[in-house]
Design a protein around this motif. Structure first.
Motif, PDB file in Angstrom:
ATOM      1  N   ALA A  80       1.379  -1.412   0.040  1.00  0.00           N
ATOM      2  CA  ALA A  80       0.018  -0.153   0.172  1.00  0.00           C
ATOM      3  C   ALA A  80       0.735   0.912   0.144  1.00  0.00           C
ATOM      4  O   ALA A  80       2.244   1.618   1.009  1.00  0.00           O
ATOM      5  CB  ALA A  80      -0.860  -0.270   0.546  1.00  0.00           C
ATOM      6  N   ILE A  81       1.342   2.304  -1.218  1.00  0.00           N
ATOM      7  CA  ILE A  81       1.191   3.408  -0.894  1.00  0.00           C
ATOM      8  C   ILE A  81       0.489   5.106  -1.043  1.00  0.00           C
ATOM      9  O   ILE A  81      -0.749   4.780  -1.465  1.00  0.00           O
ATOM     10  CB  ILE A  81       1.602   3.386  -2.545  1.00  0.00           C
ATOM     11  N   ARG A  82       0.516   5.424   0.176  1.00  0.00           N
ATOM     12  CA  ARG A  82      -0.533   6.296   0.266  1.00  0.00           C
ATOM     13  C   ARG A  82       0.727   8.022   0.046  1.00  0.00           C
ATOM     14  O   ARG A  82       1.378   8.148   1.482  1.00  0.00           O
ATOM     15  CB  ARG A  82      -0.117   6.715   2.321  1.00  0.00           C
ATOM     16  N   PRO A  83      -0.161   8.086  -0.715  1.00  0.00           N
ATOM     17  CA  PRO A  83       0.423   9.240  -1.219  1.00  0.00           C
ATOM     18  C   PRO A  83       0.753  10.785  -1.148  1.00  0.00           C
ATOM     19  O   PRO A  83       0.815  11.505  -1.304  1.00  0.00           O
ATOM     20  CB  PRO A  83      -0.082  10.063  -2.808  1.00  0.00           C
ATOM     21  N   ASP A  84      -0.324  11.432   0.228  1.00  0.00           N
ATOM     22  CA  ASP A  84      -0.381  11.788   0.384  1.00  0.00           C
ATOM     23  C   ASP A  84       0.307  12.182   2.317  1.00  0.00           C
ATOM     24  O   ASP A  84       0.544  13.084   3.424  1.00  0.00           O
ATOM     25  CB  ASP A  84      -2.054  12.486   0.925  1.00  0.00           C
ATOM     26  N   TRP A  85       1.452  10.406   2.359  1.00  0.00           N
ATOM     27  CA  TRP A  85       1.874  10.341   3.405  1.00  0.00           C
ATOM     28  C   TRP A  85       3.753  11.135   2.963  1.00  0.00           C
ATOM     29  O   TRP A  85       3.895  10.253   2.300  1.00  0.00           O
ATOM     30  CB  TRP A  85       1.997   9.389   4.595  1.00  0.00           C
ATOM     31  N   PRO A  86       4.310  11.155   4.161  1.00  0.00           N
ATOM     32  CA  PRO A  86       5.693  11.922   4.227  1.00  0.00           C
ATOM     33  C   PRO A  86       6.423   9.840   4.083  1.00  0.00           C
ATOM     34  O   PRO A  86       6.232   9.551   4.595  1.00  0.00           O
ATOM     35  CB  PRO A  86       6.585  12.428   5.210  1.00  0.00           C
ATOM     36  N   GLY A  87       7.058  10.372   2.497  1.00  0.00           N
ATOM     37  CA  GLY A  87       8.334   9.363   2.141  1.00  0.00           C
ATOM     38  C   GLY A  87       7.439   7.759   1.220  1.00  0.00           C
ATOM     39  O   GLY A  87       8.526   7.143   1.897  1.00  0.00           O
ATOM     40  N   GLU A  89       7.109   7.848  -1.775  1.00  0.00           N
ATOM     41  CA  GLU A  89       8.410   8.571  -2.694  1.00  0.00           C
ATOM     42  C   GLU A  89       9.119   6.496  -2.717  1.00  0.00           C
ATOM     43  O   GLU A  89       9.299   5.874  -3.430  1.00  0.00           O
ATOM     44  CB  GLU A  89       9.097   9.243  -3.723  1.00  0.00           C
ATOM     45  N   ALA A  90       9.551   6.617  -1.556  1.00  0.00           N
ATOM     46  CA  ALA A  90      10.292   5.578  -1.040  1.00  0.00           C
ATOM     47  C   ALA A  90      10.071   4.669  -1.182  1.00  0.00           C
ATOM     48  O   ALA A  90      10.867   3.104  -1.165  1.00  0.00           O
ATOM     49  CB  ALA A  90      11.522   6.250   0.531  1.00  0.00           C
ATOM     50  N   GLN A  91       8.067   4.452  -0.034  1.00  0.00           N
ATOM     51  CA  GLN A  91       7.989   3.566  -0.334  1.00  0.00           C
ATOM     52  C   GLN A  91       7.819   2.856  -1.540  1.00  0.00           C
ATOM     53  O   GLN A  91       7.690   1.228  -2.122  1.00  0.00           O
ATOM     54  CB  GLN A  91       6.645   3.881   0.410  1.00  0.00           C
ATOM     55  N   LEU A  92       7.194   3.396  -2.649  1.00  0.00           N
ATOM     56  CA  LEU A  92       7.484   2.954  -3.994  1.00  0.00           C
ATOM     57  C   LEU A  92       8.774   2.622  -4.733  1.00  0.00           C
ATOM     58  O   LEU A  92       7.580   1.166  -5.348  1.00  0.00           O
ATOM     59  CB  LEU A  92       6.441   3.774  -5.281  1.00  0.00           C
ATOM     60  N   ARG A  93      10.136   3.999  -4.181  1.00  0.00           N
ATOM     61  CA  ARG A  93      11.114   2.873  -5.125  1.00  0.00           C
ATOM     62  C   ARG A  93      11.447   0.792  -4.981  1.00  0.00           C
ATOM     63  O   ARG A  93      11.752   0.056  -4.878  1.00  0.00           O
ATOM     64  CB  ARG A  93      12.098   4.092  -4.673  1.00  0.00           C
ATOM     65  N   GLU A  94      10.908   0.814  -3.028  1.00  0.00           N
ATOM     66  CA  GLU A  94      11.169  -0.511  -2.618  1.00  0.00           C
ATOM     67  C   GLU A  94      10.560  -1.249  -3.411  1.00  0.00           C
ATOM     68  O   GLU A  94      11.058  -2.188  -3.685  1.00  0.00           O
ATOM     69  CB  GLU A  94      11.095   0.265  -0.836  1.00  0.00           C
ATOM     70  N   ALA A  95       8.849  -0.823  -3.016  1.00  0.00           N
ATOM     71  CA  ALA A  95       7.929  -1.861  -3.969  1.00  0.00           C
ATOM     72  C   ALA A  95       8.750  -2.051  -5.135  1.00  0.00           C
ATOM     73  O   ALA A  95       9.154  -3.575  -5.834  1.00  0.00           O
ATOM     74  CB  ALA A  95       7.044  -0.850  -4.508  1.00  0.00           C
ATOM     75  N   VAL A  96       9.133  -1.454  -5.939  1.00  0.00           N
ATOM     76  CA  VAL A  96       9.741  -1.106  -7.353  1.00  0.00           C
ATOM     77  C   VAL A  96      11.017  -2.752  -7.330  1.00  0.00           C
ATOM     78  O   VAL A  96      11.031  -3.645  -7.778  1.00  0.00           O
ATOM     79  CB  VAL A  96      10.613  -0.593  -8.074  1.00  0.00           C
ATOM     80  N   GLU A  97      12.021  -2.000  -6.196  1.00  0.00           N
ATOM     81  CA  GLU A  97      12.984  -2.670  -6.075  1.00  0.00           C
ATOM     82  C   GLU A  97      12.787  -4.781  -5.452  1.00  0.00           C
ATOM     83  O   GLU A  97      13.696  -5.449  -6.214  1.00  0.00           O
ATOM     84  CB  GLU A  97      14.041  -2.740  -4.965  1.00  0.00           C
ATOM     85  N   ARG A  98      11.759  -4.587  -4.799  1.00  0.00           N
ATOM     86  CA  ARG A  98      12.140  -5.882  -4.555  1.00  0.00           C
ATOM     87  C   ARG A  98      10.316  -6.665  -5.467  1.00  0.00           C
ATOM     88  O   ARG A  98      10.199  -7.730  -5.195  1.00  0.00           O
ATOM     89  CB  ARG A  98      10.326  -5.369  -3.199  1.00  0.00           C
ATOM     90  N   GLY A  99      10.752  -6.072  -6.847  1.00  0.00           N
ATOM     91  CA  GLY A  99       9.513  -6.872  -7.857  1.00  0.00           C
ATOM     92  C   GLY A  99       7.732  -7.333  -7.785  1.00  0.00           C
ATOM     93  O   GLY A  99       7.428  -7.912  -7.812  1.00  0.00           O
TER      94      GLY A  99
END
Length: 257
Positions: A80-87, A89-99
């Motif tokens: 889950a990526i909450r786009p109004d919450w700090p950080g 973008e880093a959560q999304l990058r981690e999702a990409v890195e984890r496949g």
């Protein structure tokens, strides 16, 4: 209906973890793996159910990654990526890195309306990462909903606006016929091609909503979804098997393409 691949169907809508408003038996990845084998599911996109109701989903995402790691061949994490919450973008990058094959968002539970600039930002970021966004219209029918579950259903306007204002690809789950038609026929042809609908909440016989939608919208706009463990996993397979003869050879869509 033809499965997605020889290895089995793709289930775009499954969860692990507890549900805050009622007891859900066996919401564990070890059980889900056995369910997938029984139902002929080769790949399941799995979210962390409690995270939909958390202010910050980061901890739930880490729990999801760890729980699914032993079953990576079948169970794919959809954080889950909450786009109004700090950080976020880093959560999304981690999702990409984890496949991760996709990400989830819960606009209603997080108080994000149709005109939320945060949702638009997520739409652009997810599109740049080549990841669809999985949206959930509802977790339970209104008639059985707990008095403390006050979020309500996802508005059709939120889905339409996100498609119109960003290049996002969307997988909308737990939608019924009325919701699907309201959104689909309000989009342009090119916009329609960026939205898929899971069949977990579409009625089969005797209403035959699924047959009607396949005839009018096309099988390629629909994807297989069970919404395990909140709904019976046998229901979508049964509804596909009960389609009229002239519709059974159609091929469901694939949001991975």
């Amino acid at each position: 209906m033809t499965p997605h691949s020889p290895a089995g169907r793709l289930d775009v809508n499954a969860f692990i973890g507890s549900y805050p408003f009622r007891y859900v038996p066996h919401p564990d990845p070890e059980v889900l793996v056995r369910v997938c084998a029984r139902e002929g599911i080769g790949e399941s996109w799995v979210g962390h159910l409690p995270s939909a109701f958390h202010r910050d989903p980061e901890h739930g995402n880490r729990t999801l990654y760890a729980a699914l790691a032993p079953h990576a061949a079948v169970l794919r994490p959809v954080p889950a990526i909450r786009p109004d919450w700090p950080g976020w973008e880093a959560q999304l990058r981690e999702a990409v890195e984890r496949g991760a094959p996709a990400v989830r968002a819960y606009p209603v539970q997080w108080g994000l309306g149709p005109d939320s600039p945060a949702l638009v930002a997520l739409g652009y970021a997810a599109a740049a990462a080549a990841m669809p966004i999985v949206l959930t219209v509802r977790f339970e029918d209104l008639r059985q909903r707990h008095m403390l579950d006050v979020a309500g259903d996802l508005p059709a306007a939120t889905v339409r606006q996100l498609v119109r204002t960003s290049p996002a690809r969307l997988v909308v789950t737990a939608a019924g016929r009325d919701f699907i038609e309201e959104v689909h026929w309000g989009l342009t042809t090119s916009e329609q091609r960026r939205v898929w609908w899971d069949i977990s909440w579409i009625w089969g016989p005797p209403e035959d909503h699924l047959a009607h939608l396949v005839r009018t919208i096309g099988a390629d706009r629909f994807v297989y979804g069970t919404m395990w463990p909140l709904r019976l996993t046998q229901a979508p397979a049964a509804n596909l098997a009960l389609l009229p003869d002239d519709l059974r050879d159609g091929t469901l869509g694939d949001p991975r393409m």
